[in-house]
Design a protein around this motif. Structure first.
Motif, PDB file in Angstrom:
ATOM      1  N   UNK A 186     114.413  70.302  65.153  1.00 48.32           N
ATOM      2  CA  UNK A 186     113.053  70.720  64.774  1.00 48.32           C
ATOM      3  C   UNK A 186     113.030  71.581  63.511  1.00 48.32           C
ATOM      4  N   UNK A 187     114.191  72.090  63.085  1.00 49.72           N
ATOM      5  CA  UNK A 187     114.219  73.005  61.935  1.00 49.72           C
ATOM      6  C   UNK A 187     113.483  72.441  60.709  1.00 49.72           C
ATOM      7  N   UNK A 188     113.749  71.193  60.298  1.00 50.80           N
ATOM      8  CA  UNK A 188     113.082  70.710  59.090  1.00 50.80           C
ATOM      9  C   UNK A 188     111.578  70.494  59.259  1.00 50.80           C
ATOM     10  N   UNK A 189     111.098  70.491  60.493  1.00 57.07           N
ATOM     11  CA  UNK A 189     109.685  70.208  60.749  1.00 57.07           C
ATOM     12  C   UNK A 189     108.901  71.450  61.182  1.00 57.07           C
ATOM     13  N   UNK A 190     109.562  72.581  61.229  1.00 57.14           N
ATOM     14  CA  UNK A 190     108.913  73.809  61.680  1.00 57.14           C
ATOM     15  C   UNK A 190     108.067  74.408  60.561  1.00 57.14           C
ATOM     16  N   UNK A 191     106.827  74.777  60.898  1.00 61.29           N
ATOM     17  CA  UNK A 191     105.902  75.385  59.943  1.00 61.29           C
ATOM     18  C   UNK A 191     105.580  76.795  60.443  1.00 61.29           C
ATOM     19  N   UNK A 192     105.760  77.777  59.570  1.00 59.05           N
ATOM     20  CA  UNK A 192     105.417  79.164  59.879  1.00 59.05           C
ATOM     21  C   UNK A 192     104.534  79.692  58.758  1.00 59.05           C
ATOM     22  N   UNK A 193     103.348  80.139  59.106  1.00 60.30           N
ATOM     23  CA  UNK A 193     102.439  80.732  58.129  1.00 60.30           C
ATOM     24  C   UNK A 193     102.291  82.219  58.427  1.00 60.30           C
TER      25      UNK A 193
END
Length: 73
Positions: A37-44
Motif C-alpha cells: 500500500x505504500x505507493x498508494x497511500x495519500x496523506x494530506x
C-alpha cells in the motif's frame, strides 16, 4: 488506497513535523495492510486559518488554546 487527512491550526507545525506525520502515517498503514500500500497511500496535512475551526460550539483560536494550556495557580 489508504487516505488520511489531518487538520492543524495554521503555523503550529514546522515543515519537519509535517514530514514526520506523513512518514509515520504511511508506516502505520503499511503496518496494517502490508508494504504493497505504500505507493498508494495519500496523506494530506491541511492548515486551517486561526479561528476557522471549533469544538463544542466554540470557535477556537491559537490564543485560546495557549490560555488553556497554561498551568493554573
Amino acid at each position: 488506497m489508504p487516505f488520511a487527512n489531518y487538520k492543524f491550526p495554521q503555523g503550529t507545525l514546522t515543515a519537519e513535523q509535517k514530514e514526520e506525520i506523513i512518514h509515520k502515517t504511511t508506516d502505520m498503514f503499511v503496518g496494517y495492510f502490508g508494504e504493497g500500500v505504500r505507493p498508494y497511500t495519500m496523506v494530506l496535512v491541511d492548515e486551517v486559518v486561526d479561528g476557522g475551526w471549533g469544538r463544542a460550539d466554540e470557535v477556537l483560536t491559537i490564543a485560546r488554546m495557549r490560555e488553556r494550556s497554561q498551568p493554573k495557580g
